[in-house]
Design a protein around this motif. Structure first.
Motif, PDB file in Angstrom:
ATOM      1  N   PHE A  30     -12.515   8.519   7.469  1.00 24.07           N
ATOM      2  CA  PHE A  30     -11.253   9.247   7.359  1.00 24.07           C
ATOM      3  C   PHE A  30     -10.126   8.237   7.183  1.00 24.07           C
ATOM      4  CE2 PHE A  30     -14.119  11.882   9.850  1.00 24.07           C
ATOM      5  CZ  PHE A  30     -13.938  13.143   9.317  1.00 24.07           C
ATOM      6  N   GLN A  31      -9.083   8.642   6.459  1.00 19.56           N
ATOM      7  CA  GLN A  31      -7.944   7.747   6.231  1.00 19.56           C
ATOM      8  C   GLN A  31      -6.628   8.505   6.289  1.00 19.56           C
ATOM      9  OE1 GLN A  31      -7.696   5.345   2.706  1.00 19.56           O
ATOM     10  NE2 GLN A  31      -9.815   4.614   2.846  1.00 19.56           N
ATOM     11  N   VAL A  32      -5.598   7.799   6.716  1.00 19.89           N
ATOM     12  CA  VAL A  32      -4.208   8.215   6.488  1.00 19.89           C
ATOM     13  C   VAL A  32      -3.514   7.005   5.880  1.00 19.89           C
ATOM     14  CG1 VAL A  32      -1.997   8.859   7.522  1.00 19.89           C
ATOM     15  CG2 VAL A  32      -4.127   9.895   8.367  1.00 19.89           C
ATOM     16  N   GLY A  33      -2.825   7.215   4.774  1.00 24.52           N
ATOM     17  CA  GLY A  33      -2.149   6.093   4.130  1.00 24.52           C
ATOM     18  C   GLY A  33      -1.062   6.571   3.203  1.00 24.52           C
ATOM     19  N   MET A  34      -0.489   5.637   2.473  1.00 25.77           N
ATOM     20  CA  MET A  34       0.625   5.996   1.598  1.00 25.77           C
ATOM     21  C   MET A  34       0.665   5.170   0.334  1.00 25.77           C
ATOM     22  SD  MET A  34       3.875   4.216   3.533  1.00 25.77           S
ATOM     23  CE  MET A  34       3.859   5.393   4.860  1.00 25.77           C
ATOM     24  N   PHE A  35       1.040   5.834  -0.741  1.00 22.71           N
ATOM     25  CA  PHE A  35       1.537   5.210  -1.955  1.00 22.71           C
ATOM     26  C   PHE A  35       3.061   5.301  -1.883  1.00 22.71           C
ATOM     27  CE2 PHE A  35      -2.761   6.177  -3.352  1.00 22.71           C
ATOM     28  CZ  PHE A  35      -3.072   5.137  -4.230  1.00 22.71           C
ATOM     29  N   GLY A  36       3.744   4.811  -2.885  1.00 25.86           N
ATOM     30  CA  GLY A  36       5.198   4.896  -2.882  1.00 25.86           C
ATOM     31  C   GLY A  36       5.720   6.303  -3.038  1.00 25.86           C
ATOM     32  N   THR A  37       4.837   7.231  -3.461  1.00 26.36           N
ATOM     33  CA  THR A  37       5.250   8.603  -3.753  1.00 26.36           C
ATOM     34  C   THR A  37       4.846   9.623  -2.700  1.00 26.36           C
ATOM     35  OG1 THR A  37       3.221   8.813  -5.043  1.00 26.36           O
ATOM     36  CG2 THR A  37       5.249   8.273  -6.254  1.00 26.36           C
ATOM     37  N   HIS A  38       3.830   9.305  -1.889  1.00 31.77           N
ATOM     38  CA  HIS A  38       3.307  10.316  -0.976  1.00 31.77           C
ATOM     39  C   HIS A  38       2.451   9.710   0.124  1.00 31.77           C
ATOM     40  CE1 HIS A  38      -0.029   9.683  -3.807  1.00 31.77           C
ATOM     41  NE2 HIS A  38      -0.828  10.077  -2.833  1.00 31.77           N
ATOM     42  N   ASN A  43      -1.528  -9.764  -7.176  1.00 32.76           N
ATOM     43  CA  ASN A  43      -0.884  -8.450  -7.284  1.00 32.76           C
ATOM     44  C   ASN A  43      -0.609  -7.841  -5.911  1.00 32.76           C
ATOM     45  OD1 ASN A  43      -1.042  -8.427 -10.150  1.00 32.76           O
ATOM     46  ND2 ASN A  43      -3.208  -7.879  -9.995  1.00 32.76           N
ATOM     47  N   PRO A  44       0.607  -7.365  -5.687  1.00 34.40           N
ATOM     48  CA  PRO A  44       0.919  -6.726  -4.406  1.00 34.40           C
ATOM     49  C   PRO A  44       0.235  -5.370  -4.302  1.00 34.40           C
ATOM     50  CG  PRO A  44       2.775  -6.519  -5.908  1.00 34.40           C
ATOM     51  CD  PRO A  44       1.783  -7.410  -6.588  1.00 34.40           C
ATOM     52  N   PRO A  45      -0.084  -4.915  -3.100  1.00 27.82           N
ATOM     53  CA  PRO A  45      -0.751  -3.617  -2.947  1.00 27.82           C
ATOM     54  C   PRO A  45       0.173  -2.462  -3.320  1.00 27.82           C
ATOM     55  CG  PRO A  45      -0.105  -4.490  -0.813  1.00 27.82           C
ATOM     56  CD  PRO A  45       0.150  -5.582  -1.811  1.00 27.82           C
ATOM     57  N   ASN A  46      -0.423  -1.442  -3.963  1.00 21.93           N
ATOM     58  CA  ASN A  46       0.328  -0.241  -4.321  1.00 21.93           C
ATOM     59  C   ASN A  46       0.208   0.850  -3.259  1.00 21.93           C
ATOM     60  OD1 ASN A  46       1.261  -1.189  -6.841  1.00 21.93           O
ATOM     61  ND2 ASN A  46      -0.738  -0.748  -7.743  1.00 21.93           N
ATOM     62  N   ASP A  47      -0.666   0.606  -2.285  1.00 24.70           N
ATOM     63  CA  ASP A  47      -0.820   1.556  -1.185  1.00 24.70           C
ATOM     64  C   ASP A  47      -1.295   0.809   0.050  1.00 24.70           C
ATOM     65  OD1 ASP A  47      -3.372   0.961  -2.157  1.00 24.70           O
ATOM     66  OD2 ASP A  47      -4.178   2.931  -1.656  1.00 24.70           O
ATOM     67  N   THR A  48      -1.260   1.487   1.183  1.00 24.05           N
ATOM     68  CA  THR A  48      -1.786   0.913   2.422  1.00 24.05           C
ATOM     69  C   THR A  48      -2.258   2.058   3.290  1.00 24.05           C
ATOM     70  OG1 THR A  48      -1.395  -0.757   4.122  1.00 24.05           O
ATOM     71  CG2 THR A  48       0.361   0.867   3.771  1.00 24.05           C
ATOM     72  N   TRP A  49      -3.048   1.752   4.345  1.00 31.32           N
ATOM     73  CA  TRP A  49      -3.686   2.841   5.082  1.00 31.32           C
ATOM     74  C   TRP A  49      -4.247   2.369   6.409  1.00 31.32           C
ATOM     75  CZ3 TRP A  49      -5.421   0.407   0.705  1.00 31.32           C
ATOM     76  CH2 TRP A  49      -6.563  -0.380   0.863  1.00 31.32           C
TER      77      TRP A  49
END
Length: 208
Positions: A88-96, A66-72
């Protein structure tokens, strides 16, 4: 190279079908930006937290189907890894984009955070957070509960789950929806990240 922010094409990475094709585009487009952001933020976070922080960019190495739905990118006080520690994290989904403090299921600090959350000082701390922040108990799920809707009972349930459920997690921070102009302004976005981490620092301190 200065951090340039994230554009619409970066979020479109998560529309690419298949593990290998998505990873190829993610590695080419998004990962270099996360690496630059990691290096830019780490001196600030080290000074803010009072301990040396290290950068960890998601590799998604365990995925086979399965491909990742988010990254960070994550920052934690350990050079070898971050998952066992509050971080602490900064990352993204396809929406935000998300800018968060997190304790995920691999960390034993969950119980420490829960104990503080059950006390008057802990409740006072979480109630001071901006109403624009959100809470989640699953880092793989983009769903969330706004800070403005969290009640004392909700925090009590969260503390109980953190103490008694092995796979429990806690995340809190800011969401910036895809298309927000601040995302494409690297300097302004870094400023927002700094401000958000400053406001999340009391939660980080509650985890020890």
């Amino acid at each position: 190279m200065p951090f340039a922010g994230f554009n619409a094409q970066d979020f479109e990475v998560f529309n690419v079908e298949g593990l290998e094709p998505r990873m190829e585009v993610l590695i080419e487009r998004v990962r270099p930006k996360l690496e630059i952001l990691g290096s830019e933020i780490v001196p600030f976070l080290s000074a803010l937290s009072g301990e040396e922080m290290f950068v960890h960019v998601a590799k998604h190495a365990r995925r086979t189907v399965n491909p990742p739905n988010d990254t960070w990118v994550a920052w934690a006080a350990n050079k070898r890894g971050y998952k066992a520690l509050p971080h602490f994290q900064v990352g993204m989904f396809g929406t935000h984009l998300f800018i968060i403090f997190a304790i995920i299921y691999e960390s034993t600090n969950k119980s420490v955070f829960a104990q503080h959350l059950e006390g008057k000082k802990g409740i006072a701390t979480v109630k001071k957070l901006p109403k624009t922040f959100y809470w989640s108990m699953d880092h793989m799920d983009p769903g969330f509960t706004p800070q403005s809707e969290m009640t004392a009972a909700d925090f009590a349930k969260m503390a109980d789950k953190l103490k008694n459920v092995k796979k429990s997690e806690v995340l809190c921070g800011l969401r910036i929806e895809k298309g927000d102009p601040v995302l494409e302004d690297g300097e302004q976005l870094v400023s927002v990240i700094h401000s958000t981490f400053e406001q999340l620092l009391p939660l980080y301190k509650m985890a020890f």
